[in-house]
Motif scaffolding. Structure first.
Motif, short mmCIF file in Angstrom:
data_model
loop_
_atom_site.label_atom_id
_atom_site.label_comp_id
_atom_site.label_asym_id
_atom_site.label_seq_id
_atom_site.Cartn_x
_atom_site.Cartn_y
_atom_site.Cartn_z
N ASP A 47 0.82 -1.21 0.00
CA ASP A 47 0.00 0.00 0.00
C ASP A 47 0.86 1.26 0.00
O ASP A 47 0.44 2.30 -0.45
N ASP A 48 2.05 1.13 0.53
CA ASP A 48 2.95 2.29 0.58
C ASP A 48 4.36 1.76 0.41
O ASP A 48 4.94 1.19 1.32
N HIS A 49 4.92 1.93 -0.80
CA HIS A 49 6.28 1.44 -1.02
C HIS A 49 7.31 2.53 -0.75
O HIS A 49 8.39 2.52 -1.29
N GLY A 50 6.93 3.49 0.07
CA GLY A 50 7.90 4.50 0.45
C GLY A 50 8.09 5.55 -0.63
O GLY A 50 7.32 5.67 -1.57
N ASP A 51 9.17 6.27 -0.51
CA ASP A 51 9.43 7.40 -1.41
C ASP A 51 10.39 6.98 -2.52
O ASP A 51 11.42 7.62 -2.74
N PHE A 52 10.04 5.88 -3.19
CA PHE A 52 10.86 5.42 -4.30
C PHE A 52 10.04 4.60 -5.28
O PHE A 52 8.95 4.12 -4.96
N TYR A 53 10.56 4.45 -6.47
CA TYR A 53 9.97 3.60 -7.50
C TYR A 53 10.61 2.23 -7.38
O TYR A 53 11.80 2.11 -7.09
N VAL A 54 9.81 1.20 -7.60
CA VAL A 54 10.29 -0.18 -7.47
C VAL A 54 10.13 -0.87 -8.82
O VAL A 54 9.01 -1.01 -9.32
N VAL A 55 11.25 -1.27 -9.40
CA VAL A 55 11.25 -1.99 -10.67
C VAL A 55 11.49 -3.47 -10.35
O VAL A 55 12.52 -3.80 -9.74
N PRO A 84 5.28 5.40 -6.30
CA PRO A 84 4.86 5.87 -4.98
C PRO A 84 3.40 6.33 -5.01
O PRO A 84 2.96 6.97 -5.97
N GLY A 85 2.67 6.00 -3.97
CA GLY A 85 1.29 6.43 -3.85
C GLY A 85 0.30 5.62 -4.66
O GLY A 85 -0.90 5.93 -4.67
N ARG A 86 0.76 4.58 -5.34
CA ARG A 86 -0.13 3.75 -6.14
C ARG A 86 -0.12 2.33 -5.57
O ARG A 86 0.83 1.59 -5.78
N GLN A 98 13.30 -12.52 -8.16
CA GLN A 98 13.36 -11.24 -8.84
C GLN A 98 14.60 -10.45 -8.49
O GLN A 98 15.11 -10.55 -7.36
N LEU A 99 15.05 -9.66 -9.44
CA LEU A 99 15.95 -8.56 -9.18
C LEU A 99 15.05 -7.34 -9.03
O LEU A 99 14.21 -7.07 -9.90
N ILE A 100 15.19 -6.63 -7.95
CA ILE A 100 14.40 -5.42 -7.73
C ILE A 100 15.34 -4.23 -7.69
O ILE A 100 16.36 -4.24 -6.99
N VAL A 101 15.00 -3.25 -8.48
CA VAL A 101 15.78 -2.02 -8.55
C VAL A 101 14.95 -0.91 -7.92
O VAL A 101 13.83 -0.64 -8.36
N ARG A 102 15.49 -0.31 -6.89
CA ARG A 102 14.79 0.78 -6.20
C ARG A 102 15.42 2.11 -6.62
O ARG A 102 16.64 2.28 -6.55
N LEU A 103 14.59 3.02 -7.10
CA LEU A 103 15.05 4.34 -7.55
C LEU A 103 14.42 5.41 -6.66
O LEU A 103 13.20 5.50 -6.57
N ALA A 104 15.24 6.21 -6.03
CA ALA A 104 14.75 7.24 -5.12
C ALA A 104 13.87 8.24 -5.87
O ALA A 104 14.29 8.81 -6.88
N ARG A 105 12.66 8.44 -5.37
CA ARG A 105 11.70 9.32 -6.06
C ARG A 105 12.23 10.75 -6.19
O ARG A 105 12.20 11.33 -7.27
N ARG A 106 12.72 11.29 -5.10
CA ARG A 106 13.16 12.69 -5.12
C ARG A 106 14.28 12.89 -6.14
O ARG A 106 14.26 13.83 -6.94
N THR A 107 15.25 11.98 -6.11
CA THR A 107 16.38 12.09 -7.04
C THR A 107 15.93 11.96 -8.48
O THR A 107 16.37 12.72 -9.36
N LEU A 108 15.04 11.00 -8.75
CA LEU A 108 14.56 10.78 -10.12
C LEU A 108 13.76 11.98 -10.61
O LEU A 108 13.95 12.44 -11.74
N GLU A 109 12.88 12.52 -9.77
CA GLU A 109 12.07 13.67 -10.20
C GLU A 109 12.94 14.92 -10.37
O GLU A 109 12.72 15.71 -11.29
N LEU A 124 5.61 12.18 -11.21
CA LEU A 124 6.07 11.26 -12.25
C LEU A 124 5.43 9.89 -12.03
O LEU A 124 5.50 9.33 -10.95
N ARG A 125 4.78 9.37 -13.08
CA ARG A 125 4.14 8.05 -13.02
C ARG A 125 4.56 7.23 -14.22
O ARG A 125 4.54 7.72 -15.35
N PHE A 126 4.91 5.97 -13.96
CA PHE A 126 5.33 5.07 -15.03
C PHE A 126 4.24 4.06 -15.34
O PHE A 126 3.44 3.71 -14.47
#
Length: 195
Positions: A47-55, A84-86, A98-109, A124-126
């Protein structure tokens, strides 16, 4: 930790997520790399994957991903992205890793704003499905794999903050270009205007 999730497996009640058991990880700069392998069926509600995108990139097996109104199978050819937020639900089948790549939301935006030369009008939404065989995604994965090897081998680059910052920029730029998002049209227009 990637997310606050619950795991239900083998007919047992849901258990709190314990990152120590199924996960090995390496982090470098704004990017985190994680390996997940539960060895059994598992259901997770993120429900809340924190402040990052999860690939999520499957290395074996399959999973069923529900993200908003979209539902699809994640396989060796189709990865998934959690924004984030979805909220999302993931049903991993036995044998799924799985390989999971976490990308910091603030840095990416912030990086996207720098590329566009203007503030973002909306978060930003993917697209949640990632076509792992597309040429652009393959190039991005090669950069991620290089980073993974550098971190695993404790290479000198990982101790050089300026070099790691530049490496982050390359990985983030490739990701923004490779995976469809709500700024893809603007990024394409900008790229065309520069050629």
């Amino acid at each position: 930790m990637l997310a606050t999730v619950q795991i239900a497996s083998g007919g047992k009640a849901a258990l709190p997520f314990d990152p120590a058991e199924p996960v090995s990880l390496a982090t470098a700069g704004a990017i985190g790399l994680y390996y997940f392998d539960y060895g059994t069926d598992a259901r997770m509600n993120a429900d809340d994957h924190g402040d990052f995108y999860v690939v999520q990139i499957p290395l074996s097996g399959t999973a069923r991903i529900t993200c908003g109104a979209e539902e699809f199978d994640s396989t060796m050819t189709v990865g998934s992205i959690l924004s984030p937020g979805r909220p999302a639900t993931m049903e991993w089948h036995e044998g799924h890793s799985q390989l999971i790549v976490r990308l910091a939301r603030r840095t990416l935006e912030e990086h996207l704003q720098e590329i566009l030369g203007s503030p973002l009008e909306q978060p930003l939404r993917f697209e949640p499905q990632m076509e792992l065989g597309s040429p652009a995604v393959c190039r991005w994965r090669e950069a991620v794999e290089l980073l993974e090897r550098e971190v695993a081998n404790h290479a000198a680059i990982t101790g050089d903050s300026a070099a790691m910052e530049e490496f982050d920029r390359i990985v983030l730029t490739q990701f923004l270009s490779a995976q469809p998002n709500n700024y893809s049209d603007r990024l394409r227009s900008l790229a065309q205007s520069l050629t």
